[in-house]
Design an enzyme around this catalytic site. Sequence first.
Site, short mmCIF file in Angstrom:
data_model
loop_
_atom_site.label_atom_id
_atom_site.label_comp_id
_atom_site.label_asym_id
_atom_site.label_seq_id
_atom_site.Cartn_x
_atom_site.Cartn_y
_atom_site.Cartn_z
N CYS A 298 -61.07 -9.79 28.80
CA CYS A 298 -60.65 -10.89 28.31
C CYS A 298 -58.78 -10.92 27.73
CB CYS A 298 -60.97 -11.15 26.22
SG CYS A 298 -62.78 -11.65 26.77
N1 LIG Z 1 -67.54 -9.94 27.75
C1 LIG Z 1 -66.60 -10.04 26.94
O1 LIG Z 1 -66.96 -9.12 25.58
C2 LIG Z 1 -66.90 -11.51 26.11
C3 LIG Z 1 -65.47 -11.95 25.40
C4 LIG Z 1 -66.00 -13.25 24.57
C5 LIG Z 1 -65.23 -13.79 25.78
N2 LIG Z 1 -65.74 -13.84 27.02
C6 LIG Z 1 -65.67 -15.10 27.60
O2 LIG Z 1 -67.19 -15.07 28.13
C7 LIG Z 1 -67.26 -15.84 29.53
C8 LIG Z 1 -68.43 -15.07 30.02
O3 LIG Z 1 -67.50 -13.95 30.28
P1 LIG Z 1 -68.71 -13.02 30.92
O4 LIG Z 1 -68.00 -11.51 30.30
O5 LIG Z 1 -70.36 -13.01 30.33
O6 LIG Z 1 -69.05 -12.69 32.24
P2 LIG Z 1 -70.25 -11.81 33.45
O7 LIG Z 1 -69.16 -11.75 34.43
O8 LIG Z 1 -70.37 -10.30 33.18
O9 LIG Z 1 -71.08 -13.04 33.20
C9 LIG Z 1 -70.90 -14.80 34.08
C10 LIG Z 1 -72.06 -14.37 35.20
O10 LIG Z 1 -72.34 -16.10 34.78
C11 LIG Z 1 -72.87 -16.10 36.51
N3 LIG Z 1 -72.36 -17.68 37.59
C12 LIG Z 1 -71.62 -17.01 37.81
N4 LIG Z 1 -70.45 -18.53 38.91
C13 LIG Z 1 -72.05 -19.32 38.16
C14 LIG Z 1 -72.09 -20.81 38.17
N5 LIG Z 1 -71.37 -21.55 38.82
N6 LIG Z 1 -73.60 -20.87 37.80
C15 LIG Z 1 -74.13 -19.88 36.90
N7 LIG Z 1 -73.82 -18.62 36.96
C16 LIG Z 1 -72.96 -18.38 37.46
C17 LIG Z 1 -72.16 -15.18 36.96
O11 LIG Z 1 -73.15 -14.66 38.40
C18 LIG Z 1 -72.76 -14.06 35.87
O12 LIG Z 1 -74.18 -13.27 35.63
C19 LIG Z 1 -65.40 -15.83 29.96
O13 LIG Z 1 -64.34 -16.81 29.77
C20 LIG Z 1 -64.58 -14.96 29.70
O14 LIG Z 1 -63.07 -15.04 29.18
C21 LIG Z 1 -66.26 -12.99 27.28
#
Ligand SMILES: NC(=O)c1ccc[n+]([C@@H]2O[C@H](COP(=O)([O-])OP(=O)(O)OC[C@H]3O[C@@H](n4cnc5c(N)ncnc54)[C@H](O)[C@@H]3O)[C@@H](O)[C@H]2O)c1
Length: 460
Positions: A298
């Site tokens: 983030c």
């Molecule tokens: N991790 C955090 O603490 C956090 C906090 C706030 C916001 N975010 C936001 O949330 C969003 C997700 O982050 P995250 O940390 O969970 O990411 P992550 O990489 O842990 O998980 C994302 C998942 O999406 C899947 N994916 C990718 N492309 C795909 C598709 N076309 N169809 C279906 N699944 C697909 C991946 O395989 C993965 O399992 C991002 O935009 C991030 O900025 C994350």
Amino acid sequence: MQTVISTCPITPRSATLLKEEAIARFRSKTASVGIIGLGYVGLPLALLFNEEGFQVTGFDIDSTKIDMLASSRSYICRIPETEIALARDRGLQATTDFTRISEMDAIVICVPTPLTKYHEPDLSFVTETVKSIAPHIKAGQLIVLESTTYPGTTDQVVLPLLQNGNPLKLSVSRNNPQAENTFFLAFSPEREDPGNNTIARSDIPKIVGGVDGYASELATALYSSIFHRVVSVSSPTVAEMTKLLENIYRCVNIALVNELKLLCLRMEIDIWEVIAAASTKPFGFQSFYPGPGLGGHCIPVDPFYLSWKAKEFDFATRFIELAGEINMAMPYHIVEFIAEALNVRSKALRGSKVLILGVSYKKDVDDLRESPAITIIEALQKQGAFVHYNDPYFPKIGKGRHYDLQMQCVTLENLGQYDCVVIVTDHSDYDYQQIVNEAQLVIDTRNATVGICSPRIVRC
Ligand SMILES: NC(=O)c1ccc[n+]([C@@H]2O[C@H](COP(=O)([O-])OP(=O)(O)OC[C@H]3O[C@@H](n4cnc5c(N)ncnc54)[C@H](O)[C@@H]3O)[C@@H](O)[C@H]2O)c1
């Protein structure tokens, strides 16, 4: 993945009726909820809806994750397998089959939004996801984007892909009670703080911004079933910008203390003592702490989504650029401090044996994304140091989007063999007194050795 397009005939129903039916299902928790992207954000969210009694289906393109969930295994450290097993007993399903999107009442998108190597938004995960679901959406569904992104994404990117990609010619609701065959669209940012156990996820207020009043009302009804407070804003754009403001605020303030830390080191003032003293002020001050650089999905990433978008408006986001410059330089400062500390002991970085303690981007989490440890390891290796690492969360470091290290975690035995031990991530499990006792030299980038007195410690 095979795309099967639904050809079922549909009975037209007004937007008002569709909305009322969906709200009733959300309030009674009888709705089917589809979570797309089962990562750090999506999986906990799926579990939260499942705990509340919703029929939850997780969608992901990563079949390893789907297989692990199917056999009640966890791939996120802080989620125990017992929790997955319990959720499965309650009906949690996971699939790579996107045709099942048509069975859902609500669809929440939690896929990654990283930067390209040129620090520009990479929205490909969002656009690919939306293209995969568009052929299967049906009237009355609520679709929510949770991935952090620049203002305008929901309206200008997601909405047209959904409208143009569905064969039923469904259109988004626009406050028109008589409109038929509509779906509902909103943005709701994720606010999770990994590793923070002081606040339950359901106690973190949830922001929602619908494309119209109907979508906002629906998103509020959905999230009210799992969050204690839902804050509805006037549009997806406001919700998108809210998330960016929160992260830019952190990014800029961390840069400020990082820069002040460099000055304090030069002036031989303990920045940590200064912050502790300043934080006794009961108003107008919030503590931020210096470190070896920013990490995670983030804070190092999100601000640049806005600075990129701002260029379209001939606007330079100078605070973001300056903060980025300062934060990005921090790992390289740490390498300079290591070289300096070795030099004082008549040693060169080239040929020295260096142990990095902690490689995740923050303490007690199993997340390596954008970690400053990676930059520090690469810079040390480039200068000829022999680098090893220890991290209880990572038995090995392989290949990531921007690195290929192929290193194995070493044990914490015989620390005296290293010319220098560098605390990059201050995991709670480390015994810092013992580390100081055994090591020849300890570079502490996190104030983890506070309270320990030894000429072998260099704090930076
Ligand atoms: N991790 C955090 O603490 C956090 C906090 C706030 C916001 N975010 C936001 O949330 C969003 C997700 O982050 P995250 O940390 O969970 O990411 P992550 O990489 O842990 O998980 C994302 C998942 O999406 C899947 N994916 C990718 N492309 C795909 C598709 N076309 N169809 C279906 N699944 C697909 C991946 O395989 C993965 O399992 C991002 O935009 C991030 O900025 C994350």
